[in-house]
Scaffold this active site. Structure first.
Site, PDB file in Angstrom:
ATOM      1  N   ARG A  95       0.912  -7.095 -26.667  1.00  0.00           N
ATOM      2  CA  ARG A  95       1.821  -6.515 -25.972  1.00  0.00           C
ATOM      3  C   ARG A  95       2.293  -7.070 -24.599  1.00  0.00           C
ATOM      4  O   ARG A  95       3.388  -7.243 -24.068  1.00  0.00           O
ATOM      5  CB  ARG A  95       1.841  -4.964 -25.683  1.00  0.00           C
ATOM      6  CG  ARG A  95       1.697  -4.333 -26.983  1.00  0.00           C
ATOM      7  CD  ARG A  95       1.652  -2.770 -26.550  1.00  0.00           C
ATOM      8  NE  ARG A  95       1.600  -1.926 -27.875  1.00  0.00           N
ATOM      9  CZ  ARG A  95       1.538  -0.427 -28.090  1.00  0.00           C
ATOM     10  NH1 ARG A  95       1.622   0.062 -26.860  1.00  0.00           N
ATOM     11  NH2 ARG A  95       1.637  -0.071 -28.921  1.00  0.00           N
ATOM     12  N   ASP A 144       8.705  10.503 -18.601  1.00  0.00           N
ATOM     13  CA  ASP A 144       7.759   9.574 -19.266  1.00  0.00           C
ATOM     14  C   ASP A 144       7.327   8.496 -18.218  1.00  0.00           C
ATOM     15  O   ASP A 144       8.013   8.267 -17.198  1.00  0.00           O
ATOM     16  CB  ASP A 144       8.371   9.037 -20.638  1.00  0.00           C
ATOM     17  CG  ASP A 144       7.229   8.517 -21.420  1.00  0.00           C
ATOM     18  OD1 ASP A 144       6.850   9.229 -22.356  1.00  0.00           O
ATOM     19  OD2 ASP A 144       6.880   7.325 -21.356  1.00  0.00           O
TER      20      ASP A 144
END
Length: 297
Positions: A46, A158
């Protein structure tokens, strides 16, 4: 050169154990999320794209870049990259069944008798790309439609800025509609046409009750203000270290009135963590009167 082919892109550098520990400590300090050593491949995968974009040759160099003074934007970008966004509409259906009966009818009856305010605030803490909060909004609006005299607000947050932006956009592939009950799909979602063919978007009734923002559960000062009747924090705390998990749970329970409910994911439980809440159903809790007793076990 005639017939030549471009060189393949450079392979990402390997992430050493020492480099993984650097990111493990940074991420846990910033968010409370614990990256186990089993996450080596995930972290490398990632973050490697960002290394290539910046022309960096090691993860240690990227860590130094992220932690440089005044580089908060890159830190947020790094955290966005490491966030998991697995979600779906009406995920864990029994939770929504519990809302439909008995929770929301009971609140409706209390409101009609003047025993509670005719308003509802719900917090989806860890909203990902929005499927959970929009599912909540559909469920609440079915029980308390516009014009019923009830005020409904769904707050969705979030850690990932990217996820919050996607959720606020309210646009998904129509394939995501498979778990939405057909009557709700037809009532609350709009089907894309022409350039939007194959997509669906949240209709105006849903958008009218939604509010989105970035919040870091590890940093209470970033949380939305006020109390909530329902808090959904599902499949989020499993990623936290033990001490951070205790602090977050205590803070979330303090945001609920005595009549509120706290929803966790199917693999999560408050057993052995707190005596400040009582179980009302699998993975669903209500605040328990009296002083909170929390454990770090």
């Amino acid at each position: 050169m005639t017939g030549s082919a471009p060189w393949p892109p450079a392979l990402p550098p390997a992430l050493s154990h020492a480099e993984l520990l650097l990111f493990q400590h940074l991420v846990e300090a910033e968010t409370g999320i614990h990256l186990s050593t089993a996450k080596n491949a995930l972290v490398a995968n990632r973050l490697s794209r960002r290394l290539r974009e910046l022309g960096l040759t090691s993860f240690a160099a990227y860590h130094a870049y992220v932690t440089a003074r005044g580089n908060e934007a890159e830190k947020v970008r790094m955290l966005d990259s490491l966030c998991t966004h697995e979600t779906s509409f009406f995920r864990e259906p029994r939770h929504f069944e519990l809302l439909r009966d008995p929770i929301l009818p009971e609140w409706a009856a209390q409101g009609a008798k003047g025993q509670r305010p005719r308003s509802l605030r719900v917090w989806s803490a860890g909203c990902s790309t929005g499927e959970e909060p929009y599912s909540l909004a559909m469920t609440l609006l079915e029980a308390f439609p516009r014009g019923s005299g009830w005020n409904v607000e769904v707050v969705a947050t979030d850690l990932s800025t990217w996820a919050v932006q996607r959720a606020a956009q309210g646009l998904w592939s129509q394939e995501r509609a498979r778990t939405i009950p057909t009557p709700l799909l037809r009532k609350y979602m709009l089907k894309g046409v022409r350039s939007q063919e194959g997509l669906m978007t949240a209709g105006p009734e849903l958008r009218a009750v939604m509010r989105f923002d970035r919040a870091n559960l590890h940093v209470p000062s970033t949380w939305p203000q006020g109390t909530f009747d329902l808090i959904f924090c599902r499949n989020v705390l499993i990623y936290f270290g033990a001490e951070a998990r205790v602090r977050v749970i205590q803070g979330l329970l303090e945001r609920l009135p005595a009549t509120g409910y706290f929803f966790l994911g199917h693999a999560e439980s408050l057993i052995g963590i707190t005596a400040a809440a009582r179980s009302v159903s699998a993975n669903v809790y209500a605040p328990r009167p009296g002083p909170a007793t929390l454990s770090r076990e």
